[in-house]
Design an enzyme around this catalytic site. Structure first.
Site, mmCIF file in Angstrom:
data_model
loop_
_atom_site.group_PDB
_atom_site.id
_atom_site.type_symbol
_atom_site.label_atom_id
_atom_site.label_comp_id
_atom_site.label_asym_id
_atom_site.label_seq_id
_atom_site.Cartn_x
_atom_site.Cartn_y
_atom_site.Cartn_z
ATOM 1 N N TYR A 132 0.829 -1.212 0.000
ATOM 2 C CA TYR A 132 0.000 0.000 0.000
ATOM 3 C C TYR A 132 0.859 1.255 0.000
ATOM 4 O O TYR A 132 0.681 2.155 -0.823
ATOM 5 C CB TYR A 132 -0.920 -0.020 1.218
ATOM 6 C CG TYR A 132 -1.826 1.181 1.335
ATOM 7 C CD1 TYR A 132 -2.895 1.348 0.466
ATOM 8 C CD2 TYR A 132 -1.625 2.150 2.332
ATOM 9 C CE1 TYR A 132 -3.746 2.439 0.579
ATOM 10 C CE2 TYR A 132 -2.469 3.235 2.452
ATOM 11 C CZ TYR A 132 -3.519 3.382 1.573
ATOM 12 O OH TYR A 132 -4.354 4.467 1.677
ATOM 13 N N LYS A 136 1.252 4.026 -3.063
ATOM 14 C CA LYS A 136 0.810 5.402 -2.816
ATOM 15 C C LYS A 136 1.990 6.384 -2.883
ATOM 16 O O LYS A 136 1.842 7.524 -3.333
ATOM 17 C CB LYS A 136 0.107 5.497 -1.458
ATOM 18 C CG LYS A 136 -1.276 4.856 -1.429
ATOM 19 C CD LYS A 136 -2.234 5.567 -2.357
ATOM 20 C CE LYS A 136 -3.658 5.071 -2.208
ATOM 21 N NZ LYS A 136 -4.618 5.814 -3.068
#
Length: 232
Positions: A132, A136
């Site tokens: 994640y 990002k």
């Protein structure tokens, strides 16, 4: 005819709040998501994404884009599967690139564009977020590159990086009532969880036509978490 703004993952949570702020600002939200009343697509799949973008642009160019869609599956590095790693990149990063490429010709033709990428405070560090945070963080890098490449075309590109926001995705990764979740909330300097509207307000600023001298920036909307105790 009102200005349109393309919002990925706009059917719920932060995306829905962004869409509502867009309406209040006089824009027409064009939502691509796997559920809801907008254009239905699986943004993890390039072909499904392409078909959705073709439908979105069938009514003409779109000059505002919010790359909001995201997924998270918590796993420590030793438990992270390559399948999950690749899916994070597909949803959180590749979809943003594909959307940017689709809307860019219309922005260049007009000499105007506003792009907002939704990243996360987790890029600064949080256990169990390898895939994640990496995907990002890539959005934050793309923001800087695109701002350099597209400034001459009148296109601004910025990032909003949410801290702990009360959404189903946050609660799925941080179970309510768990000691670790309580520690997150206790460590927020403003002493409250963020709401989707807090993020939508920041996005609304970057989408404004008057915000033409701000580009390549990342705004953490985190209640002071990035300068206080870490650990979301």
């Amino acid at each position: 005819m009102s200005e349109r703004v393309l919002i990925t993952g706009g059917a719920g949570g932060i995306g829905a709040a962004i869409a509502e702020f867009a309406r209040e600002s006089g824009y027409e939200p064009v939502i691509i998501d796997r559920v809801g009343d907008g254009i239905i697509a699986d943004l993890s799949d390039p072909d499904s994404t392409a078909a959705a973008l073709e439908e979105a642009l069938s009514d003409g160019p779109i000059h505002r884009l919010v790359n909001n869609v995201g997924m998270i599956k918590v796993a420590r590095i030793e438990d992270l599967s390559f399948e999950d790693f690749e899916k994070h990149w597909a949803v959180n990063t590749r979809a943003a690139v594909q959307c940017m490429q689709a809307v860019l010709p219309g922005m260049r033709e007009r000499g105007f564009g506003r792009v907002v990428n939704i990243a996360s405070r987790a890029v600064l560090g949080k256990e169990g977020r390898s895939a994640y945070a990496a995907s990002k963080a890539a959005l934050m890098g793309l923001t800087r590159i695109w701002s350099l490449e597209l400034g001459v075309d009148g296109v601004t590109v910025n990032t909003v990086a949410p801290g702990p926001i009360r959404t189903p995705m946050f609660e799925a990764a941080n179970p309510p009532g768990a000691p670790a979740t309580r520690a997150i909330i206790d460590g927020i300097p403003v002493q409250r969880m963020g709401e989707p509207e807090d993020i939508a307000n920041a996005v609304d600023f970057f989408l404004n036509e008057r915000t033409g001298f701000v580009t390549g920036q990342t705004l953490y909307v985190c209640g002071g978490k990035t300068v206080g105790a870490m650990g979301i």
